[in-house]
Scaffold this motif. Structure first.
Motif, PDB file in Angstrom:
ATOM      1  N   UNK A   1      -6.454  17.244  -8.854  1.00 34.56           N
ATOM      2  CA  UNK A   1      -5.129  16.830  -9.281  1.00 34.56           C
ATOM      3  C   UNK A   1      -4.135  17.974  -9.086  1.00 34.56           C
TER       4      UNK A   1
ATOM      5  N   UNK B   1      -3.441  13.847  -0.878  1.00 33.11           N
ATOM      6  CA  UNK B   1      -3.358  12.424  -1.162  1.00 33.11           C
ATOM      7  C   UNK B   1      -2.218  12.140  -2.122  1.00 33.11           C
TER       8      UNK B   1
ATOM      9  N   UNK C   1      -4.948   3.720 -10.002  1.00 32.47           N
ATOM     10  CA  UNK C   1      -4.221   4.491  -9.005  1.00 32.47           C
ATOM     11  C   UNK C   1      -4.450   3.893  -7.630  1.00 32.47           C
TER      12      UNK C   1
ATOM     13  N   UNK D   1      -2.669  14.593  -5.131  1.00 33.65           N
ATOM     14  CA  UNK D   1      -3.986  15.199  -5.252  1.00 33.65           C
ATOM     15  C   UNK D   1      -4.272  15.891  -3.934  1.00 33.65           C
TER      16      UNK D   1
ATOM     17  N   UNK E   1       0.822  -1.178   0.000  1.00 28.78           N
ATOM     18  CA  UNK E   1       0.000   0.000   0.000  1.00 28.78           C
ATOM     19  C   UNK E   1       0.870   1.247   0.000  1.00 28.78           C
ATOM     20  N   UNK E   2       0.244   2.350  -0.347  1.00 30.97           N
ATOM     21  CA  UNK E   2       0.913   3.645  -0.331  1.00 30.97           C
ATOM     22  C   UNK E   2       0.797   4.205   1.086  1.00 30.97           C
TER      23      UNK E   2
ATOM     24  N   UNK F   1      -4.080   4.849  -3.742  1.00 35.51           N
ATOM     25  CA  UNK F   1      -3.979   6.063  -2.937  1.00 35.51           C
ATOM     26  C   UNK F   1      -3.497   5.756  -1.527  1.00 35.51           C
ATOM     27  N   UNK F   2      -2.804   6.736  -0.945  1.00 37.56           N
ATOM     28  CA  UNK F   2      -2.513   6.700   0.472  1.00 37.56           C
ATOM     29  C   UNK F   2      -3.694   7.221   1.273  1.00 37.56           C
ATOM     30  N   UNK F   3      -3.546   7.190   2.599  1.00 41.54           N
ATOM     31  CA  UNK F   3      -4.640   7.600   3.470  1.00 41.54           C
ATOM     32  C   UNK F   3      -4.776   9.113   3.566  1.00 41.54           C
TER      33      UNK F   3
ATOM     34  N   UNK G   1       1.742  10.551  -7.975  1.00 43.68           N
ATOM     35  CA  UNK G   1       0.812  11.670  -8.090  1.00 43.68           C
ATOM     36  C   UNK G   1       0.566  12.295  -6.721  1.00 43.68           C
TER      37      UNK G   1
ATOM     38  N   UNK H   1       0.907   4.386  -9.502  1.00 42.06           N
ATOM     39  CA  UNK H   1       0.367   3.392 -10.424  1.00 42.06           C
ATOM     40  C   UNK H   1       1.512   2.715 -11.155  1.00 42.06           C
TER      41      UNK H   1
ATOM     42  N   UNK I   1     -14.014  19.106  -4.148  1.00 46.09           N
ATOM     43  CA  UNK I   1     -13.609  17.935  -4.917  1.00 46.09           C
ATOM     44  C   UNK I   1     -12.150  17.590  -4.682  1.00 46.09           C
ATOM     45  N   UNK I   2     -11.835  16.343  -4.918  1.00 44.10           N
ATOM     46  CA  UNK I   2     -10.440  15.935  -4.977  1.00 44.10           C
ATOM     47  C   UNK I   2      -9.863  16.498  -6.275  1.00 44.10           C
TER      48      UNK I   2
ATOM     49  N   UNK J   1      -7.641  17.690  -1.434  1.00 40.39           N
ATOM     50  CA  UNK J   1      -9.073  17.918  -1.265  1.00 40.39           C
ATOM     51  C   UNK J   1      -9.268  18.935  -0.159  1.00 40.39           C
TER      52      UNK J   1
END
Lengths: 116, 116
Positions: free
Chosen positions: B45, B91, B105, B35, B3-4, B107-109, B33, B95, B42-43, B37
Motif C-alpha cells: 500500500x 497499481x 477494491x 499500491x 474498469x480502472x 484494480x487497474x492493470x 488508492x 472503491x 509483495x503488493x 509491487x
C-alpha cells in the motif's frame, strides 16, 4: 501491524482437478476481512472471494471456496474443477474492519499453473 | 463492465527524472488508492485518497511522492525524482465505499516503471 504469508510461490494443477492454495496471516484485530484476488497475466487483479472473520461459515463462490480457520489464522483457497482460465497469480489479503479506508495487506502471491 | 484504466502500461526513465502515472478510476467510486509491487515482492500500500485529500499513507509514500485528482476523472501519482528502487509495478485501485471492509477494491492493470 498485519502480515500475510503465502508459502507456495507456485502451484500446478491439471484441468478438472482440485487445488488448494495456502495462506496464513497475523493480526491483532478481532474483526477483519480476508480476500483472495486473482491476477491473470497482464490483466488487473480481480476479487475472487471474501470472508468476514466474524462469520464461521466458509465463503464459497461457484468453484472457489475457502477453508477459514480463525484460531490457526489460516485462510486457504480451494479451486474445484480447475479450468485453463484459472491460471493466474493469486494473492491473499487482509483488511481490518472499520479501518476507515481499504488498506489491504497482501501476501507475496502464488502462481497457479493449469495444464490440459 | 466499468474498469480502472492506467497509463502508461510501461515507462522507462532515467534516475532523477520526474514521472507521472495516470489512472482513471471507475466513475461512481469515491475512494482511490495506489499500491506498488517490486518484482518478486509483495503488493504494498502507498496511499489512499478521498474527498480530494490523502486519507492514509504508508512509510513508503515519502516527500518524493504526491497524488492528485486534477480534473474529477484522473487520479495521478507523481514521483518527483525517481530512484532505482522506485522500479516497480504501480497499481491504481478504486472503491465505492471506504474501509469498513465491505468496499471491494477494483484494480487497474498496473503501470510498470523502470528506472535506469
Amino acid at each position: 501491524a498485519q502480515t500475510v504469508t503465502q508459502s507456495q510461490p507456485e502451484m500446478s494443477v491439471q484441468e478438472a482437478e482440485t487445488v488448494t492454495l495456502s495462506c496464513t496471516y497475523d493480526t491483532s484485530e478481532s474483526d477483519y476481512y480476508l480476500f483472495w484476488y486473482k491476477q491473470p497475466p497482464s490483466r488487473q487483479m480481480i476479487l475472487v472471494i471474501r470472508q468476514e472473520a466474524y462469520k464461521q461459515q466458509n465463503a464459497t463462490e461457484n468453484r472457489f471456496s475457502v477453508n477459514f480457520q480463525k484460531a490457526a489464522k489460516s485462510f486457504s483457497l480451494k479451486i474445484s474443477d480447475s479450468q485453463l482460465g484459472d491460471a493466474a497469480m493469486y494473492f491473499c489479503a487482509i483488511i481490518r474492519m472499520n479501518s476507515g479506508y481499504s488498506t489491504l495487506t497482501f501476501g507475496k502471491g502464488t502462481m497457479l499453473l493449469v495444464s490440459p | 463492465e466499468p474498469e480502472v484504466t492506467q497509463t502508461p502500461s510501461h515507462q522507462v526513465t532515467q534516475m532523477g527524472q520526474e514521472v507521472i502515472l495516470r489512472c482513471v478510476p471507475i466513475s461512481n467510486h469515491l475512494y482511490f488508492y495506489w499500491y506498488r509491487q517490486i518484482l518478486g515482492q509483495k503488493v504494498e500500500f502507498l496511499v489512499s485518497f478521498y474527498n480530494n485529500e490523502i486519507s492514509e499513507k504508508s512509510e513508503i509514500f515519502d516527500d518524493q511522492f504526491s497524488v492528485e485528482r486534477p480534473d474529477g476523472s484522473n487520479f495521478t501519482l507523481k514521483i518527483r525524482s525517481t530512484k532505482l528502487e522506485d522500479s516497480a509495478m504501480y497499481f491504481c485501485a478504486s472503491s465505492v465505499t471506504g474501509g469498513q471492509g465491505t468496499g471491494e477494491l477494483f484494480f487497474g492493470e498496473g503501470s510498470r516503471l523502470t528506472v535506469l
